[in-house]
Enzyme design. Structure first.
Site, PDB file in Angstrom:
ATOM      1  N   LYS A  96      -7.378   0.696  12.067  1.00  0.00           N
ATOM      2  CA  LYS A  96      -5.964   0.320  12.057  1.00  0.00           C
ATOM      3  C   LYS A  96      -5.332   0.259  13.448  1.00  0.00           C
ATOM      4  O   LYS A  96      -4.349  -0.455  13.647  1.00  0.00           O
ATOM      5  CB  LYS A  96      -5.186   1.302  11.180  1.00  0.00           C
ATOM      6  CG  LYS A  96      -5.489   1.157   9.684  1.00  0.00           C
ATOM      7  CD  LYS A  96      -4.735  -0.034   9.094  1.00  0.00           C
ATOM      8  CE  LYS A  96      -4.789   0.004   7.557  1.00  0.00           C
ATOM      9  NZ  LYS A  96      -4.040  -1.149   6.991  1.00  0.00           N
ATOM     10  N   SER A 146     -14.527   1.262   7.138  1.00  0.00           N
ATOM     11  CA  SER A 146     -13.165   1.099   7.645  1.00  0.00           C
ATOM     12  C   SER A 146     -12.575   2.347   8.302  1.00  0.00           C
ATOM     13  O   SER A 146     -11.761   2.232   9.219  1.00  0.00           O
ATOM     14  CB  SER A 146     -12.267   0.632   6.508  1.00  0.00           C
ATOM     15  OG  SER A 146     -12.493   1.412   5.354  1.00  0.00           O
TER      16      SER A 146
END
Lengths: 315, 315
Positions: free
Chosen positions: B53, B303
């Site tokens: 992110k 992720s």
């Protein structure tokens, strides 16, 4: 005694290059903030078989093959990581692998040896059983740490540290029998001569500290008392002691509680699944027995990642 | 709607390069053996803040700064990873970060936001609270997925996959709101045009599948029903839906049991500490909903790694 040279390590690197991973060198922002020193991790838990041990085992068999003396089988002894490495190297070169392992090994380490077709003999007397297996089968021993070929193979970890990152000021290496420390010291002493090279042992399994203090090899009363199951060497090696005396700045000891805390700390900070043995460097920093150079570069060698998640979560 | 281009992704890469890690691309020998396909992992759990992110959040603030519109503060909403990313990016650029988070977030995710000085507002209505915070403070929203700058930043994951490894045949990407999938698809479609790009969602939090089937954005009845706490997007985005329709081959869904099993599987196979959301790709392979190309190259995008060890060990 003749020491392994940087050229031996370079030769090992070219031998094993295609069959091992070049693990990355990873910056840890949380650990760097904690110590005010740039902390880099060399994550050998990501290596094939889950530990650095493939480097030395493969280098030995490939060297023997180059010299025309590759045997039909080898024997060894191991808490598990070297066993898996010998099994994988043997599988790749068509060499049978029989390994003496402790009576109560880490479950995932047993699976790992079996995955690569290794044969396990469980015993409380690792070195004695290894010798007996060698005599029984007529196979040479691919010792876990006290062979120049093994030391040269483990040294490729140090070669990669120096090639891939900034010049280190401090390199912290976990110590069982001293093969990894010896090999890394050969490479780092040659390529980053100002770096401080420190080995870290569990207080309760301190074969190298005992040997350094006595000036000779001394058996450890009970090397199995530590949580760091990969560092339970019953004694240091002749070759490894010689390398440590010539090339290593210091070997320090840390208590088991600190190892357990640091184990969880490494996993949470680096997001790498490591085994307790890999946490010795962080344990040394957190207990203050070794100080990270302020504003400098510190490398933690994370030796392996074969462990059980339940044990980790219970820390 | 105008799509993000490969040039936008390249521009993002040069903007964020010095402030993010270029994560490695790691071969997994056990997973490759399991599927008869070379399996590579892109471990964004190793990224600063423990997830991809930071790429999108940093790119957005840096882009705004370049355009002279950097605000004094931003608001957002997040299960935690985007919140930490916005907090870190804000800290680096002197921008206040206020983020709406769920009422029962993962503990380590809260710590992570606090570490970087982010301010947390807990709420059951993430998007509504974000809008209210924007109005209250007069700050723009740095949305977690539905901004071109965020998509371009996440696309650097795909850029690195294509630059650092062999040409992929299949790329599997976890999907929450679709920002990572959209960005990766921009890069991979441009640089490895024959690759199959597949998004993977939890069955119970399937905003993108619902949107693709309906041809428009559809709210998810209860996105919080999944173990994959990072993928609880309440709806897909307008931008992300457009990217997925134009560039992605397929979005598939996997049941939560399969995610839990695959979570443990990723950690044990790769020796990387990941969070459940990172296991969606392996879950898709293990359930057979996606097939790894035999003899080909499959990339699993992992992720993030912000999770609690106790939950993992209980799987």
């Amino acid at each position: 005694m003749e020491l392994v040279t940087i050229n031996d390590v370079r030769a090992a690197a070219s031998r094993i290059g295609g069959l091992t991973l070049r693990t990355p060198l990873l910056d840890s922002e949380p650990l760097s903030a904690e110590f005010g020193s740039r902390i880099l991790a060399k994550p050998e838990n990501l290596q094939h078989t889950g530990s650095f041990k493939v480097r030395g085992a493969l280098n030995t068999l490939l060297d023997w093959r180059d010299r025309g003396i590759l045997p039909a089988g080898v024997v060894s002894f191991s808490a598990g990581n070297h066993a898996a490495a010998v099994a994988r190297a043997g599988e790749q070169l068509g060499v049978r692998a029989i390994v003496a392992m402790p009576t109560e090994p880490v479950a995932s380490k047993v699976e790992n040896v079996v995955r690569y077709g290794g044969e396990i003999v469980r015993t409380a007397d690792l070195a004695g059983t290894c010798a007996a297996l060698a005599a029984e089968h007529g196979y040479p021993a691919l010792y876990p740490f006290d062979l120049p070929e093994v030391i040269a193979g483990q040294g490729t970890v140090g070669l990669e540290i120096c090639a891939d990152g900034p010049e280190p000021d401090l390199v912290l290496v976990p110590v069982g029998g001293g093969g990894l420390l010896s090999g890394v010291a050969v490479a780092v002493r040659a390529l980053a001569p100002r770096a401080r090279i420190v080995g870290v042992e569990p207080e309760t399994s301190n074969a190298m500290s005992l040997a350094v203090r006595a000036g000779e090899i001394v058996p450890v009363p009970d090397p199995t008392a530590t949580i760091a199951d990969g560092l339970m060497a019953p004694f240091a090696g002749r070759h490894t002691l010689a390398h440590v005396r010539a090339l290593v700045d210091e070997v320090v000891e840390v208590p088991d509680e600190a190892i357990g805390d640091a184990w969880r700390g490494v996993v949470e900070s680096t997001k790498l699944l490591v085994e307790p043995s890999a946490a010795l460097g962080l344990a040394a920093l957190r207990t203050g027995v070794v100080r990270a150079p302020p504003g400098g570069v510190t490398v933690l060698v994370l030796s392996g990642g074969n462990t059980d998640l339940g044990r980790l979560a219970a820390q």
